[in-house]
Design an enzyme around this catalytic site. Sequence first.
Site, PDB file in Angstrom:
ATOM      1  N   CYS A   2     -90.438  25.901  19.523  1.00 30.51           N
ATOM      2  CA  CYS A   2     -89.644  26.289  18.367  1.00 30.51           C
ATOM      3  C   CYS A   2     -88.927  27.605  18.674  1.00 30.51           C
ATOM      4  O   CYS A   2     -89.427  28.432  19.414  1.00 30.51           O
ATOM      5  CB  CYS A   2     -90.536  26.481  17.155  1.00 30.51           C
ATOM      6  SG  CYS A   2     -91.532  25.027  16.822  1.00 30.51           S
ATOM      7  N   ARG A  27     -84.328  25.226  22.278  1.00 29.45           N
ATOM      8  CA  ARG A  27     -85.794  25.290  22.205  1.00 29.45           C
ATOM      9  C   ARG A  27     -86.365  24.102  21.436  1.00 29.45           C
ATOM     10  O   ARG A  27     -87.365  23.526  21.804  1.00 29.45           O
ATOM     11  CB  ARG A  27     -86.206  26.579  21.521  1.00 29.45           C
ATOM     12  CG  ARG A  27     -86.203  27.738  22.470  1.00 29.45           C
ATOM     13  CD  ARG A  27     -87.052  28.835  21.930  1.00 29.45           C
ATOM     14  NE  ARG A  27     -87.679  29.544  23.007  1.00 29.45           N
ATOM     15  CZ  ARG A  27     -88.962  29.859  23.044  1.00 29.45           C
ATOM     16  NH1 ARG A  27     -89.753  29.510  22.072  1.00 29.45           N
ATOM     17  NH2 ARG A  27     -89.444  30.512  24.051  1.00 29.45           N
ATOM     18  N   TRP A  75     -89.526  22.121  16.608  1.00 28.48           N
ATOM     19  CA  TRP A  75     -89.882  20.978  17.479  1.00 28.48           C
ATOM     20  C   TRP A  75     -91.203  20.498  16.918  1.00 28.48           C
ATOM     21  O   TRP A  75     -92.232  21.146  17.077  1.00 28.48           O
ATOM     22  CB  TRP A  75     -90.021  21.452  18.925  1.00 28.48           C
ATOM     23  CG  TRP A  75     -90.170  20.338  19.902  1.00 28.48           C
ATOM     24  CD1 TRP A  75     -89.170  19.618  20.492  1.00 28.48           C
ATOM     25  CD2 TRP A  75     -91.406  19.819  20.419  1.00 28.48           C
ATOM     26  NE1 TRP A  75     -89.704  18.683  21.338  1.00 28.48           N
ATOM     27  CE2 TRP A  75     -91.077  18.777  21.312  1.00 28.48           C
ATOM     28  CE3 TRP A  75     -92.741  20.106  20.215  1.00 28.48           C
ATOM     29  CZ2 TRP A  75     -92.028  18.044  22.000  1.00 28.48           C
ATOM     30  CZ3 TRP A  75     -93.701  19.371  20.890  1.00 28.48           C
ATOM     31  CH2 TRP A  75     -93.340  18.353  21.786  1.00 28.48           C
ATOM     32  N   ASN A 101     -94.469  29.609  15.762  1.00 25.38           N
ATOM     33  CA  ASN A 101     -94.371  28.838  16.994  1.00 25.38           C
ATOM     34  C   ASN A 101     -95.783  28.692  17.549  1.00 25.38           C
ATOM     35  O   ASN A 101     -96.447  29.700  17.756  1.00 25.38           O
ATOM     36  CB  ASN A 101     -93.478  29.583  17.996  1.00 25.38           C
ATOM     37  CG  ASN A 101     -93.303  28.815  19.277  1.00 25.38           C
ATOM     38  OD1 ASN A 101     -93.523  27.609  19.319  1.00 25.38           O
ATOM     39  ND2 ASN A 101     -92.916  29.505  20.332  1.00 25.38           N
ATOM     40  N   GLY A 102     -96.250  27.480  17.735  1.00 21.67           N
ATOM     41  CA  GLY A 102     -97.600  27.280  18.252  1.00 21.67           C
ATOM     42  C   GLY A 102     -98.338  26.244  17.432  1.00 21.67           C
ATOM     43  O   GLY A 102     -97.723  25.487  16.670  1.00 21.67           O
ATOM     44  N   GLU A 487     -87.283  14.682  41.461  1.00 19.36           N
ATOM     45  CA  GLU A 487     -86.463  15.520  40.582  1.00 19.36           C
ATOM     46  C   GLU A 487     -85.197  14.778  40.143  1.00 19.36           C
ATOM     47  O   GLU A 487     -84.789  14.851  38.978  1.00 19.36           O
ATOM     48  CB  GLU A 487     -86.134  16.838  41.313  1.00 19.36           C
ATOM     49  CG  GLU A 487     -85.212  17.802  40.589  1.00 19.36           C
ATOM     50  CD  GLU A 487     -85.710  18.233  39.211  1.00 19.36           C
ATOM     51  OE1 GLU A 487     -86.861  17.973  38.850  1.00 19.36           O
ATOM     52  OE2 GLU A 487     -84.891  18.812  38.471  1.00 19.36           O
ATOM     53  N   LYS A 491     -84.283  14.033  36.259  1.00 18.24           N
ATOM     54  CA  LYS A 491     -83.020  14.446  35.618  1.00 18.24           C
ATOM     55  C   LYS A 491     -82.358  13.255  34.938  1.00 18.24           C
ATOM     56  O   LYS A 491     -81.873  13.353  33.822  1.00 18.24           O
ATOM     57  CB  LYS A 491     -82.027  15.023  36.648  1.00 18.24           C
ATOM     58  CG  LYS A 491     -82.234  16.407  37.155  1.00 18.24           C
ATOM     59  CD  LYS A 491     -82.083  17.524  36.158  1.00 18.24           C
ATOM     60  CE  LYS A 491     -83.370  17.797  35.453  1.00 18.24           C
ATOM     61  NZ  LYS A 491     -84.251  18.801  35.945  1.00 18.24           N
ATOM     62  N   GLU A 494     -84.412  12.089  31.732  1.00 24.66           N
ATOM     63  CA  GLU A 494     -84.463  12.969  30.559  1.00 24.66           C
ATOM     64  C   GLU A 494     -83.122  13.107  29.852  1.00 24.66           C
ATOM     65  O   GLU A 494     -83.100  13.285  28.642  1.00 24.66           O
ATOM     66  CB  GLU A 494     -85.069  14.338  30.885  1.00 24.66           C
ATOM     67  CG  GLU A 494     -84.266  15.209  31.798  1.00 24.66           C
ATOM     68  CD  GLU A 494     -84.985  16.511  32.143  1.00 24.66           C
ATOM     69  OE1 GLU A 494     -85.743  17.026  31.324  1.00 24.66           O
ATOM     70  OE2 GLU A 494     -84.748  17.014  33.248  1.00 24.66           O
ATOM     71  N   HIS A 510     -95.697  -0.799  49.875  1.00 24.58           N
ATOM     72  CA  HIS A 510     -97.030  -0.987  49.288  1.00 24.58           C
ATOM     73  C   HIS A 510     -96.955  -1.388  47.820  1.00 24.58           C
ATOM     74  O   HIS A 510     -97.938  -1.265  47.107  1.00 24.58           O
ATOM     75  CB  HIS A 510     -97.859   0.286  49.465  1.00 24.58           C
ATOM     76  CG  HIS A 510     -98.026   0.668  50.892  1.00 24.58           C
ATOM     77  ND1 HIS A 510     -98.789  -0.062  51.786  1.00 24.58           N
ATOM     78  CD2 HIS A 510     -97.473   1.675  51.624  1.00 24.58           C
ATOM     79  CE1 HIS A 510     -98.722   0.497  52.982  1.00 24.58           C
ATOM     80  NE2 HIS A 510     -97.924   1.542  52.903  1.00 24.58           N
ATOM     81  N   LYS A 609     -86.856  23.212  25.413  1.00 26.98           N
ATOM     82  CA  LYS A 609     -87.063  24.123  26.535  1.00 26.98           C
ATOM     83  C   LYS A 609     -88.242  25.038  26.186  1.00 26.98           C
ATOM     84  O   LYS A 609     -88.494  25.284  25.015  1.00 26.98           O
ATOM     85  CB  LYS A 609     -85.794  24.950  26.731  1.00 26.98           C
ATOM     86  CG  LYS A 609     -85.652  25.432  28.138  1.00 26.98           C
ATOM     87  CD  LYS A 609     -84.250  25.361  28.628  1.00 26.98           C
ATOM     88  CE  LYS A 609     -84.148  25.861  30.044  1.00 26.98           C
ATOM     89  NZ  LYS A 609     -84.025  24.776  31.011  1.00 26.98           N
TER      90      LYS A 609
HETATM   91  C1  F6R Z   1     -86.953  19.307  33.216  1.00 26.63           C
HETATM   92  C2  F6R Z   1     -87.469  20.553  32.703  1.00 26.63           C
HETATM   93  C3  F6R Z   1     -88.934  20.655  32.482  1.00 26.63           C
HETATM   94  C4  F6R Z   1     -89.427  22.052  32.883  1.00 26.63           C
HETATM   95  C5  F6R Z   1     -90.896  22.213  32.499  1.00 26.63           C
HETATM   96  C6  F6R Z   1     -91.467  23.535  32.961  1.00 26.63           C
HETATM   97  O1  F6R Z   1     -85.578  19.374  33.420  1.00 26.63           O
HETATM   98  O2  F6R Z   1     -86.748  21.468  32.450  1.00 26.63           O
HETATM   99  O3  F6R Z   1     -89.625  19.668  33.162  1.00 26.63           O
HETATM  100  O4  F6R Z   1     -89.250  22.230  34.241  1.00 26.63           O
HETATM  101  O5  F6R Z   1     -91.029  22.114  31.115  1.00 26.63           O
HETATM  102  O6  F6R Z   1     -90.762  24.608  32.420  1.00 26.63           O
HETATM  103  P1  F6R Z   1     -90.877  26.063  33.028  1.00 26.63           P
HETATM  104  O7  F6R Z   1     -90.275  26.041  34.374  1.00 26.63           O
HETATM  105  O8  F6R Z   1     -90.137  26.937  32.061  1.00 26.63           O
HETATM  106  O9  F6R Z   1     -92.333  26.388  33.088  1.00 26.63           O
END
Ligand code: F6R
Length: 614
Positions: A2, A27, A75, A101-102, A487, A491, A494, A510, A609
């Site tokens: 949040c 966020r 969130w 937040n939490g 990765e 990408k 998501e 396998h 994020k």
């Molecule tokens: C994917 C992404 C997430 C973050 C993960 C860790 O694109 O952004 O998978 O990498 O939430 O976040 P940090 O690096 O901030 O600990």
Amino acid sequence: MCGIVGYIGTQAAAPLVLAGLQRLEYRGYDSAGIAVLHEAGEIVTERAVGKLLYLAARLELAPLSGHIGIGHTRWATHGGVTEENAHPHLGMNGEVAVVHNGIIENYASLRRELQAEGVTFTSETDTEVVAQLVERELAQSGDLAASVRAALLRIEGASSFVFISTRQPDRIVVARLGNAGGIVIGLGDRETFIASDIPAILKHTRKIIFLENRQLAVVRSDKIALSTLSGAPLEPEIHAISWDPVAAEKGAYRHFMQKEIAEQPRAITDTIRGRVNFSSNRVHLETLPLTVAEARELEKITIVACGTSYHAGLVGKFMLENLAEVPVEVDYGSEFRYRRPLVGKNNVVLAITQSGETVDTLAAMEEGKRQGAKLWSIVNVLGSQAQRSSDGYILMHAGPEIGVASTKAFTASLVDLYLLALQLGTQRGVLQGERLEEAIAALARLPQLAGQVAEEVEIYHRLAEIFYTRDHFLYLGRGPNYPIALEGALKLKEISYIHAEGYPAGEMKHGPIALIDRMMPVVAVATRDGVYEKMISQIEQVKARGGIVIALVEQGDELAAAKADYVMEVPGTTPFLAPILNTIPLQWLSYAIAVRRGADVDQPRNLAKSVTVE
Ligand code: F6R
């Protein structure tokens, strides 16, 4: 998770809080709300489900006036996405408002206790419990900070809170319990800002106080009283933040993700800058104090990270084991503390985290420390919890990353890992002479090569046009490019909601090879390295089963190009740095596909994020 913003000063609070929330929308973005202490002495709120523009539209129709305000982007954790569950939450008598937040782990029993006393609830959230508890205390003490202290004694779980009250309309009270995401207080001229993330208030101030675990601050427009949760006064430490506020704006770009992919050559340059002496071939990481003796005694590094940062850790293992000859384990932050990790003296736990606030990574660090390991971190946010709790850290220098899908922080963390491998390798006496010279010379060329890759975008939009309707993708790589396949797949899934899997190419036979058909494109990372020939034969195996291959190859590699149906190219570099260049085309490909599908690139559904809940 949040986003939180607060303001107290001489200006109208609501527009400033809203503008701050707009910078934090990455966020959480399922609902939002603002509460303002109105001149008439009451708290007025506006809340709306959905993105901030809905809240903004409501505020336009019915502006909130007042000079003290708090706001929140949510969130959802407890309770569905409804207006009633959106923050701020008020106590039953409307005397206290809170944003949070939490997670409050014992909220159900507290709710029952309050209900038994006749308190009525209007939401399903855990947060409302705190508003009610503080209001109950306030009736006794009349003091907001004292009431918050008393209420928080009853709460279990990690959380950050910001409160306002009609009883004391000259202050905001901010409190933090555990690692549920940071809270910063920004000092202005007769005005004070509060935010969960620095970019929200960077436009107004760069003088920042970080609120630590179990601290409380009484915030007025011209003074801050900082104390521990138990009431012992503390002297606030004011940090000067050097980030450029413009870096947190989208500028001429359509999406933050687009801007952040394009920024990578700059981020890579900034991450290298000042840390490498290219004439003496020395790497010096100033913020990672380590003597030669300590480097030589180092027995193991355990990397802990989540998501994209975890993938960086997997590449880091390859770099550190090869260049520094130190054994490396890589673990998910969320798994590490729930098994029996064997770390101890002469071991380092290295956290990789863009935000520095990911709760699982922070918990893994705590576990490492408990077991006697030294803590290092690779972080993008200076002042974040991970950075502050580390014995040594390496900054990413990527600048603010706003797009929810991490891009430039990933490549910047790979550069940091490479620098760490070079420094450790030289200190341990295992990397020297020509090998060291070559490793440093390759690094010097990296920004320019990354620039070439980042500039080329046309091909990805062409590929997107062909493949954007597919439901599944497979990404293959080997060695240090296996994490790049992971990765690339992350990408894609998501931001475009296409199912994608990353796989070590050698494991195909396998099981996953059974999936191959014309409808599932296979993205094969096949730049020249020690397993290049093997990658070529794996491409052949896919082709032999009627698969469609999009190969990522080195410029001019006609052999690989001839085997594939479609080709993306990168310039050649060393096997240790190739993962950095190889990432960029995969980011562009996901971006182009997501844009073609009309997806919300910067704020994909269900994501946020800085994941500050478990
Ligand atoms: C994917 C992404 C997430 C973050 C993960 C860790 O694109 O952004 O998978 O990498 O939430 O976040 P940090 O690096 O901030 O600990």
